[in-house]
Design an enzyme around this catalytic site. Structure first.
Site, mmCIF file in Angstrom:
data_model
loop_
_atom_site.group_PDB
_atom_site.id
_atom_site.type_symbol
_atom_site.label_atom_id
_atom_site.label_comp_id
_atom_site.label_asym_id
_atom_site.label_seq_id
_atom_site.Cartn_x
_atom_site.Cartn_y
_atom_site.Cartn_z
ATOM 1 N N GLU A 250 93.768 59.237 23.223
ATOM 2 C CA GLU A 250 92.756 58.789 24.178
ATOM 3 C C GLU A 250 91.344 59.021 23.637
ATOM 4 O OE1 GLU A 250 93.417 56.978 26.628
ATOM 5 O OE2 GLU A 250 95.582 57.261 26.626
ATOM 6 N N ASP B 57 95.661 55.400 17.423
ATOM 7 C CA ASP B 57 96.710 56.219 16.807
ATOM 8 C C ASP B 57 96.195 56.855 15.517
ATOM 9 O OD1 ASP B 57 98.424 55.458 18.819
ATOM 10 O OD2 ASP B 57 99.536 54.013 17.600
#
EC number: 3.4.-.-
Length: 487
Positions: free
Chosen positions: A139, A208
């Site tokens: 996040e 990621d």
């Protein structure tokens, strides 16, 4: 375990004592054009002032309607984890705000302007600390890459409706609406994401990549992200058409898992961290929140996992406290604290148990001892301030006022500060603190009316400092309302 924070009672205010000087609680640097604070550092280009304003307006609306997980111990843990990851996420100098959601749904989210949301259900699902870290790091990757604001020409036309749609979807999802909630969000953002599926996949890969790097540099095994993705994928298959909320906004495909595995394999962890006992203790609290009506289910769920014995004993102590066996609970917590002397969570939990049992002097003394060792510790400070309300309102005012200076976006703190002001005779400042709590939870018009009451009291008492501060905040509140009206 959720805390009970009192509201300012109508009859709580008494005769005024000498009032504090101006600046009793400070605020961040205010943007005069829009009212909401800009927390970007001077050398950071991570987010624009507009994103910060919209993000904080979004948070106010969310906190007004979503079920809040009001647990200072869990809050402190997540904020500490975010702070540990920040320097490695491309967000150095930023100060993200964390909101915890009382929902068993597996979810976490990032909102433009530096808002991180975490559901209690994420703790329940993640059986190891690194798994939780992988989601937080991902996040933060979205925030650092400004994925909601890429392409300024398009964003200027769609960002507000997209964020409003996200708010609607997250509120429904937090309330247990499942697919319908995310469906509202994604459907309303059609103009923003239409024909952009490949771009969205690239966003996920970028997040990621940033997250994996941040994990490794912070000392966590990046392969935990892969394990977390695989576990979510298995869960989605088992649930059929009702996958976890997180997967509805962050789809996990075989190619994405493979890409993450390849990248994780290329990273080395310079100073690996052991699985932290503190995580398992916070996870126990999350399970107890989720199974509030039947604490035995939390004990059964934790017993199914390979967790330290101390975590089981800790959860057992919290359950005993709820059942009224306070002496047994405190005995266990004190024994655990002697066993783990560096873990402030344990004495903080004992102080909280003492307070909830009405043992205010014990709670004050336990908090005081911990704060001598760990100055500024959030859970201990809150417990001490709340307990002092029952014994020494003037001292409670001082403690909570100092905390409000550090946590000027925390509605829980201002709720207690208003109570402390009322009980110590600081009537105008009590109404002002109550106004701050109202605006922080999205009730701006009520906050403005409360400011008017505060102004009348301050003028009646001849407090020029309070009057000036109230007028300053009134101008800011009007700016907040203008921003909130965009939603």
């Amino acid at each position: 375990m959720p805390r009970r924070f009192p509201r300012l009672a109508a009859g709580a205010l008494c005769l005024a004592l000498p009032l504090p000087a101006a600046g009793q609680w400070t605020q961040p640097q205010w943007d005069s054009a829009a009212g909401l604070p800009s927390l970007a550092s001077g050398d950071s280009q991570a987010a624009s002032g507009e994103e910060f304003r919209l993000g904080r307006a979004w948070l106010r609306q969310f906190q007004a309607r979503a079920p809040q997980w009001q647990d200072p111990i869990a809050q402190h843990y997540v904020e500490s984890m975010i702070a540990r990851l920040l320097p490695h996420s491309g967000l150095g100098g930023s100060q993200p705000l964390v909101t915890l959601v009382d929902s068993r749904q597996l979810n976490a989210f990032a909102v433009p302007g530096g808002i991180i949301g975490v559901n209690a259900g994420l703790f329940a699902f993640a059986e190891e600390e690194a798994a939780l870290v992988s989601v937080l790091a991902h996040e933060l990757g979205h925030l650092s890459q400004r994925h909601y604001a890429r392409g300024q020409a398009r964003t200027e036309q769609t960002q507000v409706p997209a964020m409003a749609a996200m708010l609607a979807g997250m509120l429904i999802a937090a309330a247990g609406g499942g697919d319908a909630g995310i469906g509202v969000a994604m459907g309303s953002q059609a103009a923003f994401i239409q024909d952009q599926l490949a771009y969205s996949r690239r966003f996920e890969q970028e997040a990621d990549r940033i997250g994996l790097q941040a994990m490794a540099q912070a000392g966590y095994d990046p392969q935990a992200m892969v394990r977390m993705f695989q576990a979510m994928q298995r869960m989605a298959r088992l649930q059929g058409g009702n996958p976890p909320e997180f997967l509805l906004t962050h789809p996990v495909t075989e190619s994405r898992i493979g890409d993450a595995q390849d990248r994780a394999g290329q990273l080395s962890v310079a100073a690996p961290r052991d699985d932290d006992l503190q995580y398992h203790l916070v996870r126990a609290r999350a399970l107890l929140t989720i199974h509030e009506r039947d604490p035995q289910q939390a004990i059964t769920r934790l017993a199914q996992d390979d967790v330290p014995d101390a975590a089981r004993r800790y959860l057992g102590a919290l359950v005993e406290a709820r059942r009224g066996n306070v002496e047994a609970a405190l005995s266990t917590l004190d024994a655990l604290a002697r066993q783990e002397p560096d873990l402030g969570l344990l004495p903080a939990s004992a102080a909280q148990v003492a307070f909830d049992a009405g043992r205010y002097d014990d709670a004050i003394e336990r908090s005081r001892r911990l704060l001598r060792l760990m100055p500024g510790h959030l859970p201990a400070t809150l417990t001490r301030g709340e307990a002092l309300l029952q014994r020494d309102p003037d001292e409670a005012w001082r403690v909570l006022r100092e905390l409000a200076e550090r946590r000027h976006e925390d509605p829980q703190v201002f709720t207690l500060l208003a109570e402390a002001a009322g009980r110590s005779g600081r009537e105008a400042w009590g109404h002002l603190a109550r106004a701050e709590q109202l605006q922080l939870t999205g009730r701006i018009s009520e906050g403005i009316r409360q400011l008017e009451v505060a102004r009348q009291v301050a003028e009646r008492e001849g407090d020029a400092a309070a009057t000036a501060r109230i007028e300053q905040r009134r101008e800011a509140f009007i700016g907040y309302r203008e921003t909130l009206e965009k939603f």
